[in-house]
Design a protein around this motif. Sequence first.
Motif, mmCIF file in Angstrom:
data_model
loop_
_atom_site.group_PDB
_atom_site.id
_atom_site.type_symbol
_atom_site.label_atom_id
_atom_site.label_comp_id
_atom_site.label_asym_id
_atom_site.label_seq_id
_atom_site.Cartn_x
_atom_site.Cartn_y
_atom_site.Cartn_z
ATOM 1 N N THR A 129 -3.384 -3.633 -5.479
ATOM 2 C CA THR A 129 -2.663 -2.465 -5.565
ATOM 3 C C THR A 129 -1.085 -2.662 -5.264
ATOM 4 O OG1 THR A 129 -3.078 -1.479 -3.763
ATOM 5 C CG2 THR A 129 -4.753 -1.427 -5.249
ATOM 6 N N GLN A 130 -0.506 -1.730 -6.008
ATOM 7 C CA GLN A 130 0.944 -1.409 -5.531
ATOM 8 C C GLN A 130 1.146 -1.126 -3.957
ATOM 9 O OE1 GLN A 130 2.619 2.315 -6.894
ATOM 10 N NE2 GLN A 130 4.692 2.036 -6.212
ATOM 11 N N GLN A 131 0.275 -0.438 -3.376
ATOM 12 C CA GLN A 131 0.430 -0.028 -1.900
ATOM 13 C C GLN A 131 0.095 -1.211 -1.107
ATOM 14 O OE1 GLN A 131 -1.240 1.553 -4.288
ATOM 15 N NE2 GLN A 131 0.176 3.308 -4.421
ATOM 16 N N THR A 132 -0.610 -2.266 -1.719
ATOM 17 C CA THR A 132 -1.108 -3.407 -0.677
ATOM 18 C C THR A 132 -0.237 -4.633 -0.972
ATOM 19 O OG1 THR A 132 -2.812 -3.951 -2.032
ATOM 20 C CG2 THR A 132 -3.366 -2.516 -0.122
ATOM 21 N N ARG A 133 0.813 -4.782 -2.070
ATOM 22 C CA ARG A 133 1.268 -5.950 -2.540
ATOM 23 C C ARG A 133 2.190 -6.432 -1.508
ATOM 24 N NH1 ARG A 133 4.491 -4.064 -6.536
ATOM 25 N NH2 ARG A 133 2.572 -3.602 -7.893
#
Length: 267
Positions: A129-133
């Motif tokens: 995800t964007q949040q974990t990239r």
Amino acid sequence: MVKELEKAEIALLATGDPRDQGFADIIAAVIRARGGDIKDIKDTTLPQTALKSEAQDVVDPLAQVKEAYQNQPHTPELATQTHQAIWQARGELVGATYKVTPCPYTQEQLADLEADGKRVGYLPAQLATQQTRHKLGEMFPKMQSHSVKEGNSVTNDDDPSGWFDYEAAIDAPYLDTKEKQLTERVAKDGRRLLSLNEYIVAGQDSKLFTGEYLGQASTWVRLGSRCGGRVVNARFNGDGGLLVNWNLDADDHLPDLGGRSSGVEKA
């Protein structure tokens, strides 16, 4: 003691090092000058192998994995073992553990993909995800892109994870296409654009297996990710830097601009 010095002389000569040759000559001269009168000299025999440097002691934890993957038939079991080892090593870089599910492709499917210029990869769900990239940015700090920083502004159209395949050639496919042309051609091929997260993993896998990043300083790709509503385009530099832009209009097309795609993602 003379015999011990003779042993030391032989050991020094055996190293092949010119500096040791000089020391051996000194010992030989001492033996000739003093002969059996030498009684107080301690054993000077040197080890026959030189100490390894720190650089020689550093072992690539994935060297054997890479060698096996490059030299053995690509079975589902080998693919699973390879990517489990890869993600174990990457997880250790950030103090995390990532599960890799069994490879869902058959040996025949793997062979067909490779014959078509494709390679399989694996993206853990925790990194999709964007949040974990930003975790990928921590694993590969050379990327130095805003898109891999915590709180980045690059979203994904979808967050596919797990096994996927992608075009393995360094230069991108689908070159000189407009945005609509690209998505239509990819869909016609029964594929979808990679997310930025998948592209990062594919690029790092390419570096691991071939020594070069995808698109290395040559071609850009549109991806299934956006910033401010615009589709992003990306590429790697030869030094591992990741460039991610959102400066293209939908009708823009360039000879060095294409896309990267995958078939229907596997669980």
